[in-house]
Scaffold this active site. Structure first.
Site, PDB file in Angstrom:
ATOM      1  N   LYS A  65       1.245  -1.319   0.132  1.00 35.44           N
ATOM      2  CA  LYS A  65       0.189  -0.102  -0.296  1.00 35.44           C
ATOM      3  C   LYS A  65       0.737   1.034  -0.011  1.00 35.44           C
ATOM      4  CE  LYS A  65      -4.073  -1.973   2.365  1.00 35.44           C
ATOM      5  NZ  LYS A  65      -5.047  -1.657   2.998  1.00 35.44           N
ATOM      6  N   ASP A  99      -9.557   2.201   2.401  1.00 32.01           N
ATOM      7  CA  ASP A  99      -9.556   2.400   3.596  1.00 32.01           C
ATOM      8  C   ASP A  99     -10.710   2.842   5.097  1.00 32.01           C
ATOM      9  OD1 ASP A  99      -8.745  -0.638   3.317  1.00 32.01           O
ATOM     10  OD2 ASP A  99      -6.365   0.031   4.153  1.00 32.01           O
TER      11      ASP A  99
END
Ligand code: NAP
Length: 266
Positions: A65, A99
């Site tokens: 990420k 997220d």
């Protein structure tokens, strides 16, 4: 047929394929979603290759990420968080992070309003950064604690939040309305507790973003009659947000939740 995928290492146990394929079926889309093991040193090749082959989009998981920031054009949210969990290919190779919104929608799903609430955020990894970014925008009063102070301090400094040392965790737990475990502690059977769970109170909300098992923290929270929320709906809502970025369509969150919970039951 559009192809989508999650890239990560390890990635074999990802529930994203089951969840997204259930969504595609329900939505009547000609699409399929797969998991590919990709290490950080091949990330650039993998993302460019997916673009070249006309993939519909990608998700990224551990350990990709943060490294993806250098490969994609990050949007404002991904830039502020410093991590990318969703890649889209419309108008360039763009990086997004869903997220934080996933966590926020999960809390809302269970009737939790974060505005003005005292939130203790435990952890300072990628997931914690995304949650801190989103909930602070929504008016939560966040205190961050983390085992490694440098990482916690960096998160707090970047997002303008308060950091308190990990040794104060029990006092911090007592003083919070909402407690979020954004560490990986609890993923494995036999993991030690982060703090003595008997101090939890019925008025508190305990959100453990781990979704792979019922953690000791959640069990402690239920015992205290606190509101206990697991990580499944965060997974579902971050996936639904990614799907919207890729297709512009609303995702069937109930179907996605059902697919994830069925897969977890084995
Ligand atoms: P990460 O970047 O590796 O961060 C891990 C965090 O856990 C760090 O804050 C680390 O502290 C802390 N930690 C690890 N072992 C610890 C221990 N023994 N005691 C105290 N703290 C410890 O991972 P991440 O990507 O943020 O993910 C964290 C967790 O969230 C994982 O379990 C992941 O599965 C889950 N997650 C769930 C969702 C969802 O949709 N529900 C989405 C993303 C992630 P240090 O800085 O001290 O190492």
């Amino acid at each position: 047929m559009k192809v989508y995928a999650v890239l990560g290492d390890p990635v074999e146990h990802s529930l994203s394929p089951v969840m997204h394929n259930a969504a595609f079926r329900e939505m009547g889309l000609q699409a399929s979603y797969h998991a590919f093991r990709v290490g950080i040193n091949r990330l650039r090749d993998a993302i460019r290759g997916a673009d070249a082959m006309g993939f519909g989009g990608l998700n990224l998981t551990i350990p990709l990420k943060e490294g993806a920031m250098a490969v994609v054009e990050p949007d404002e949210t991904a830039k502020a968080i410093g991590a990318v969990n969703t890649v889209s290919f419309r108008g360039g190779i763009r990086g997004h992070n869903t997220d934080g919104i996933g966590a926020s929608l999960a809390l809302r799903h269970y009737g939790v309003d974060v505005r003005g609430a005292k939130v203790l955020l435990i952890g300072a990894g990628g997931a914690a950064r995304a949650i801190a970014y989103q909930l602070s925008r929504e008016g939560a009063r966040i205190v961050v604690t983390n085992r490694t102070p440098e990482r916690g301090l960096a998160l707090a400094r970047d997002l303008g939040l308060e950091f308190r040392p990990f040794v104060e965790i029990e006092e911090l737990v007592r003083g919070s309305d909402i407690l979020i475990n954004a560490t990986s502690v609890g993923m494995r059977d036999g993991d030690p507790r982060l703090f003595d769970g008997s101090m939890l109170r019925a008025e508190q909300v305990v959100f453990d973003i781990i979704y792979s098992r019922e953690t000791e923290l959640l069990r402690d929270a239920r015992r205290a009659r606190a509101k206990a929320i697991d990580g499944v709906m965060m997974l579902v809502y971050q996936g639904a947000a990614a799907l919207r970025i890729w297709t512009g369509l609303d995702a069937p969150v109930d179907v996605m939740e059902g697919a994830v919970r069925a897969a977890l039951r084995g």
